[in-house]
Design a protein around this motif. Structure first.
Motif, PDB file in Angstrom:
ATOM      1  N   ILE A   1       0.830  -1.214   0.000  1.00 46.99           N
ATOM      2  CA  ILE A   1       0.000   0.000   0.000  1.00 46.99           C
ATOM      3  C   ILE A   1       0.860   1.256   0.000  1.00 46.99           C
ATOM      4  N   LEU A   2       2.154   1.111   0.318  1.00 47.16           N
ATOM      5  CA  LEU A   2       3.072   2.249   0.290  1.00 47.16           C
ATOM      6  C   LEU A   2       3.834   2.346  -1.029  1.00 47.16           C
ATOM      7  N   ALA A   3       3.495   1.522  -1.994  1.00 47.51           N
ATOM      8  CA  ALA A   3       4.114   1.592  -3.325  1.00 47.51           C
ATOM      9  C   ALA A   3       3.451   2.718  -4.120  1.00 47.51           C
ATOM     10  N   PRO A   4       4.228   3.418  -4.936  1.00 45.01           N
ATOM     11  CA  PRO A   4       3.646   4.501  -5.740  1.00 45.01           C
ATOM     12  C   PRO A   4       2.502   4.053  -6.647  1.00 45.01           C
ATOM     13  N   SER A   5       2.521   2.788  -7.059  1.00 43.32           N
ATOM     14  CA  SER A   5       1.492   2.304  -7.987  1.00 43.32           C
ATOM     15  C   SER A   5       0.199   1.873  -7.297  1.00 43.32           C
ATOM     16  N   PHE A   6       0.171   1.813  -5.976  1.00 48.08           N
ATOM     17  CA  PHE A   6      -1.022   1.305  -5.287  1.00 48.08           C
ATOM     18  C   PHE A   6      -2.243   2.195  -5.504  1.00 48.08           C
ATOM     19  N   GLY A   7      -2.042   3.466  -5.721  1.00 52.72           N
ATOM     20  CA  GLY A   7      -3.177   4.353  -5.991  1.00 52.72           C
ATOM     21  C   GLY A   7      -3.946   3.943  -7.232  1.00 52.72           C
ATOM     22  N   TYR A   8      -3.240   3.412  -8.221  1.00 48.25           N
ATOM     23  CA  TYR A   8      -3.916   2.945  -9.432  1.00 48.25           C
ATOM     24  C   TYR A   8      -4.718   1.684  -9.144  1.00 48.25           C
ATOM     25  N   ILE A   9      -4.233   0.861  -8.235  1.00 48.74           N
ATOM     26  CA  ILE A   9      -4.980  -0.340  -7.848  1.00 48.74           C
ATOM     27  C   ILE A   9      -6.274   0.071  -7.151  1.00 48.74           C
ATOM     28  N   ILE A  10      -6.197   1.050  -6.261  1.00 51.86           N
ATOM     29  CA  ILE A  10      -7.420   1.596  -5.660  1.00 51.86           C
ATOM     30  C   ILE A  10      -8.298   2.181  -6.770  1.00 51.86           C
ATOM     31  N   GLY A  11      -7.662   2.871  -7.694  1.00 50.71           N
ATOM     32  CA  GLY A  11      -8.387   3.472  -8.810  1.00 50.71           C
ATOM     33  C   GLY A  11      -9.111   2.456  -9.672  1.00 50.71           C
ATOM     34  N   PHE A  12      -8.585   1.222  -9.771  1.00 54.43           N
ATOM     35  CA  PHE A  12      -9.263   0.189 -10.568  1.00 54.43           C
ATOM     36  C   PHE A  12     -10.682  -0.060 -10.051  1.00 54.43           C
ATOM     37  N   ILE A  13     -10.856   0.001  -8.750  1.00 50.75           N
ATOM     38  CA  ILE A  13     -12.187  -0.218  -8.161  1.00 50.75           C
ATOM     39  C   ILE A  13     -13.157   0.839  -8.667  1.00 50.75           C
ATOM     40  N   PHE A  14     -12.730   2.088  -8.609  1.00 48.45           N
ATOM     41  CA  PHE A  14     -13.596   3.190  -9.019  1.00 48.45           C
ATOM     42  C   PHE A  14     -13.705   3.282 -10.534  1.00 48.45           C
ATOM     43  N   CYS A  15     -12.648   2.892 -11.231  1.00 46.60           N
ATOM     44  CA  CYS A  15     -12.686   2.828 -12.694  1.00 46.60           C
ATOM     45  C   CYS A  15     -13.770   1.851 -13.145  1.00 46.60           C
ATOM     46  N   ALA A  16     -13.759   0.658 -12.560  1.00 44.09           N
ATOM     47  CA  ALA A  16     -14.761  -0.351 -12.906  1.00 44.09           C
ATOM     48  C   ALA A  16     -16.167   0.141 -12.549  1.00 44.09           C
ATOM     49  N   TYR A  17     -16.293   0.758 -11.375  1.00 45.91           N
ATOM     50  CA  TYR A  17     -17.608   1.234 -10.945  1.00 45.91           C
ATOM     51  C   TYR A  17     -18.155   2.313 -11.893  1.00 45.91           C
ATOM     52  N   VAL A  18     -17.329   3.308 -12.188  1.00 45.52           N
ATOM     53  CA  VAL A  18     -17.781   4.414 -13.052  1.00 45.52           C
ATOM     54  C   VAL A  18     -18.072   3.910 -14.460  1.00 45.52           C
ATOM     55  N   THR A  19     -17.183   3.088 -14.996  1.00 47.60           N
ATOM     56  CA  THR A  19     -17.423   2.534 -16.331  1.00 47.60           C
ATOM     57  C   THR A  19     -18.737   1.771 -16.341  1.00 47.60           C
ATOM     58  N   GLY A  20     -18.921   0.896 -15.365  1.00 45.84           N
ATOM     59  CA  GLY A  20     -20.139   0.088 -15.304  1.00 45.84           C
ATOM     60  C   GLY A  20     -21.391   0.923 -15.112  1.00 45.84           C
TER      61      GLY A  20
ATOM     62  N   ASP B   1      -9.322   6.496 -12.722  1.00 45.36           N
ATOM     63  CA  ASP B   1      -8.126   5.785 -12.272  1.00 45.36           C
ATOM     64  C   ASP B   1      -6.937   6.737 -12.180  1.00 45.36           C
ATOM     65  N   TYR B   2      -6.774   7.603 -13.168  1.00 44.75           N
ATOM     66  CA  TYR B   2      -5.682   8.577 -13.133  1.00 44.75           C
ATOM     67  C   TYR B   2      -5.894   9.623 -12.031  1.00 44.75           C
ATOM     68  N   ILE B   3      -7.130  10.027 -11.827  1.00 46.86           N
ATOM     69  CA  ILE B   3      -7.429  11.035 -10.804  1.00 46.86           C
ATOM     70  C   ILE B   3      -7.068  10.517  -9.412  1.00 46.86           C
ATOM     71  N   ILE B   4      -7.160   9.224  -9.212  1.00 45.54           N
ATOM     72  CA  ILE B   4      -6.774   8.624  -7.940  1.00 45.54           C
ATOM     73  C   ILE B   4      -5.282   8.259  -7.945  1.00 45.54           C
ATOM     74  N   GLY B   5      -4.806   7.690  -9.024  1.00 51.38           N
ATOM     75  CA  GLY B   5      -3.448   7.168  -9.085  1.00 51.38           C
ATOM     76  C   GLY B   5      -2.346   8.213  -9.031  1.00 51.38           C
ATOM     77  N   VAL B   6      -2.485   9.294  -9.796  1.00 49.74           N
ATOM     78  CA  VAL B   6      -1.413  10.297  -9.846  1.00 49.74           C
ATOM     79  C   VAL B   6      -1.238  11.011  -8.505  1.00 49.74           C
ATOM     80  N   PRO B   7      -2.302  11.495  -7.865  1.00 51.63           N
ATOM     81  CA  PRO B   7      -2.099  12.118  -6.542  1.00 51.63           C
ATOM     82  C   PRO B   7      -1.547  11.143  -5.499  1.00 51.63           C
ATOM     83  N   TYR B   8      -1.948   9.878  -5.575  1.00 54.95           N
ATOM     84  CA  TYR B   8      -1.418   8.879  -4.643  1.00 54.95           C
ATOM     85  C   TYR B   8       0.084   8.729  -4.852  1.00 54.95           C
ATOM     86  N   LEU B   9       0.509   8.624  -6.110  1.00 47.84           N
ATOM     87  CA  LEU B   9       1.927   8.548  -6.438  1.00 47.84           C
ATOM     88  C   LEU B   9       2.667   9.755  -5.870  1.00 47.84           C
TER      89      LEU B   9
END
Length: 188
Positions: A81-100, A126-134
């Protein structure tokens, strides 16, 4: 929302698919790997719908956090969860939700424009969550001061063109595959 056995199998299938998508990740400077995972997150939402898509991506995230080697290059564990890429993993949840969600509403209203927009909107989430997390991980956790532009260099610019192509591919799936899956009773 009550999940049927079929719902659970479909959610597990997409969690497995995105796990497999992580295995072929290509590491890049900045800690964000190139992978097909954004495509799979958008597909999860488009195919499974908002809730089941989000559940499948949450299942994927949970599997990795508890230690299964499902993240990029076989990584896993709570420390990820402290990896720079983890924000995109969180973003996948919201990406799937918004797309669906957009696909569901667009299909109910017979809006072809909405179905075209859906994966692009999910990708942007996904980017809106991932980039600020990074940005936050680099600056607050890793102690490496980066500016917003550097965060974009690490987590947006190298990926956006190919990710837009992935979103376009999801549009093709929405129009080509979804009606067939529904006719065959695979999707409700």
């Amino acid at each position: 929302m009550k999940l049927t056995v079929k719902d659970m199998v479909l959610c597990a299938l997409f969690a497995a698919l995105i796990s497999i998508g992580a295995l072929g990740s290509i590491p890049l400077p900045g800690g964000i790997p190139f992978s097909i995972q954004p495509l799979l997150a958008m597909l999860a939402g488009a195919v499974l719908g908002s809730k089941r898509g989000a559940i499948s991506m949450t299942l994927y995230m949970f599997m990795g956090v508890v230690g299964l080697p499902v993240f990029s290059n076989g990584a896993g564990g709570f420390g990820y969860i402290l990896a720079p890429s983890f924000g995109y993993i969180i973003g996948f949840i919201f990406c799937a939700y918004v797309t669906g969600l957009i696909v569901e509403k667009s299909r109910a209203n017979n809006s072809k424009v909405g179905m075209v927009i859906a994966p692009f909107a999910g990708l942007m989430v996904d980017y809106i969550i991932g980039v600020p997390y990074l940005y936050m991980i680099f600056n607050l956790v890793m102690g490496k001061a980066i500016d917003v532009n550097t965060a974009l260099v690490y987590g947006f610019y190298p990926f956006i063109l190919l990710d837009l192509l992935k979103a376009a591919l999801v549009v093709v799936v929405i129009f080509g595959l979804l009606p067939r899956l529904e006719r065959q009773g695979i999707l409700a």
